[in-house]
Design an enzyme around this catalytic site. Structure first.
Site, short mmCIF file in Angstrom:
data_model
loop_
_atom_site.label_atom_id
_atom_site.label_comp_id
_atom_site.label_asym_id
_atom_site.label_seq_id
_atom_site.Cartn_x
_atom_site.Cartn_y
_atom_site.Cartn_z
N SER A 84 -8.09 0.00 0.87
CA SER A 84 -8.50 1.02 1.84
C SER A 84 -7.51 2.16 1.74
CB SER A 84 -8.52 0.43 3.26
OG SER A 84 -8.85 1.41 4.21
N CYS A 114 0.82 -1.22 0.00
CA CYS A 114 0.00 0.00 0.00
C CYS A 114 0.86 1.28 0.00
CB CYS A 114 -0.99 -0.03 1.15
SG CYS A 114 -2.38 1.11 0.89
N GLU A 171 -2.97 -8.90 2.83
CA GLU A 171 -2.62 -9.37 4.18
C GLU A 171 -3.76 -9.14 5.17
OE1 GLU A 171 -1.71 -4.99 4.52
OE2 GLU A 171 -1.66 -6.53 2.95
N ARG A 209 -14.71 2.01 13.19
CA ARG A 209 -13.88 3.03 13.85
C ARG A 209 -14.16 4.42 13.30
NH1 ARG A 209 -8.26 2.57 11.55
NH2 ARG A 209 -9.40 3.66 9.90
N LYS A 222 -12.19 7.96 -0.84
CA LYS A 222 -11.45 6.77 -0.47
C LYS A 222 -11.96 5.55 -1.24
CE LYS A 222 -10.30 4.15 3.75
NZ LYS A 222 -10.50 4.13 5.22
N HIS A 272 -4.43 -4.80 -0.05
CA HIS A 272 -4.13 -5.39 1.25
C HIS A 272 -4.51 -6.87 1.30
CE1 HIS A 272 -2.96 -1.78 3.47
NE2 HIS A 272 -3.95 -1.14 2.87
#
EC number: 2.3.1.31
Length: 346
Positions: A192, A142, A238, A250, A163, A236
């Site tokens: 993200s 990223c 991972e 969040r 985003k 991502h």
């Protein structure tokens, strides 16, 4: 083979619960093998969560892998205890004379900032310079990938008005590349981020860089140098099953009004339902392929790495170059909305 981790690392308990074989250093040293040496520059705020995600992927390899953790000295982490950093992390000064088979550079939540305004940007460049002579192959993730592409190849970052958030299809560009060996024609990749890379800049560097996966919404997802000394994952793979859900929750709790809903993630786009873990196989496969290539081609004596890097003799014969293919010529748009909400093509 197991992964070899520092004694007392908190991720050990989680890995044990998932039946992942991890040896602490005293146990591993009793095995008479030369482990693959890996160092991870962890730039993420939640250090322990990122450690666990990466060690899950590393553990899928049949090789014994010894892992060290690096931190920056010019940025103070606030989401992890100082004791954890002191016990398990070192700055570049402790690694300057070490050589590694592999290096992993994580992302960081600073993609909205110009590179030069990131407080550890100069140190980041110094670390990459060190890796160019002390590491056989590097995997960037990223923001780490964006920063490395910009610093090393002049590929500019492109800021997005909104985003990109969710799970998006990536089309395989070269089915014969060993990094993506075994990939389906379409791989799903979590994203993200508030920025991407300039594809025109990438195209100008086609003699050095190759795009291995690409998506109509998310752009290049996996890029590599032609000698595979550097691999850039813009998404991502991972991420764990609930990482996007936790990020969404969040941001909503913070009262943020510009938070996009994660696409292609919750069944029926209903956040009360359990998300679908749809990218795990490709994430495991990419890391297993990368570690296997490093193992097959890295020198036994790691002090030979600087000379091999200088002579561009990294492993297999690179006199043959395969230009990556393009997306399907029939403009096939897979996974249109099917009522379940797994993938929404546009």
């Amino acid at each position: 083979m197991p992964i070899k981790i520092p004694s007392g690392l908190p991720a050990r308990d989680i890995l044990d619960s998932e039946r992942i074989f991890a040896l602490e250093k005293p146990e591993a040293e009793r095995q008479r093998v030369r482990p693959l040496k890996l160092v991870i520059l962890n730039l993420m705020p939640k250090k322990i969560e990122t450690e666990t995600q990466l060690l899950r992927l590393v553990s899928k390899s049949p090789l014994q892998v010894e892992v060290d953790f690096m931190k920056t000295s010019t940025h103070e982490a606030t989401h992890v205890s100082a004791d954890h950093l002191v016990k398990f992390y070192e700055t570049l000064d402790a690694f300057r004379d070490n050589y590694y088979d592999g290096f992993v550079v994580t992302g960081a939540p600073v993609e909205h900032m110009p590179f030069e305004e990131v407080d550890y940007w100069e140190e980041f460049k110094t670390i990459l310079d060190w890796a160019s002579t002390h590491v056989f192959s590097t995997m960037y993730l990223c923001w780490g990938a964006m920063g490395a592409l910009y610093y090393r190849y002049g590929v500019r970052k492109v800021d997005y008005p909104q985003k990109i958030f969710g799970v998006f299809p990536q089309y395989l560009q070269d089915e014969y590349c060993f990094l993506t060996n075994g990939f389906d024609e379409i791989a799903l990749q979590p994203h993200s981020r508030l920025a991407g890379v300039n594809e025109a800049d990438l195209a100008l560097k086609k003699q050095e860089l190759q795009v291995l996966t690409w998506g109509p919404q998310s752009g290049p997802g996996l890029v590599a140098t032609r000698d595979f000394s550097e691999v850039f994952a813009l998404g991502h793979w991972e991420y764990g099953k609930y990482t996007l859900a936790e990020e969404y929750e969040r941001d909503m709790k913070k009262g943020m009004t510009n938070v996009p809903f994660p696409q292609n993630y919750f069944p029926h786009d209903d956040p009360s339902l359990e998300p679908l873990f749809s990218w795990r196989a490709h994430g495991n496969l990419l890391w297993r392929n990368w570690l296997n290539w490093v193992y097959q081609t890295t020198p036994y004596d790691l002090t030979e790495v600087p000379q091999l890097r200088a002579e561009k003799k990294l492993g297999t014969d690179r006199s043959i170059r395969h230009l990556p293919g393009g997306p399907r010529k029939d403009n096939f748009a897979p996974f249109m909305h099917d009522g379940y909400g797994v993938i929404q093509g546009k």
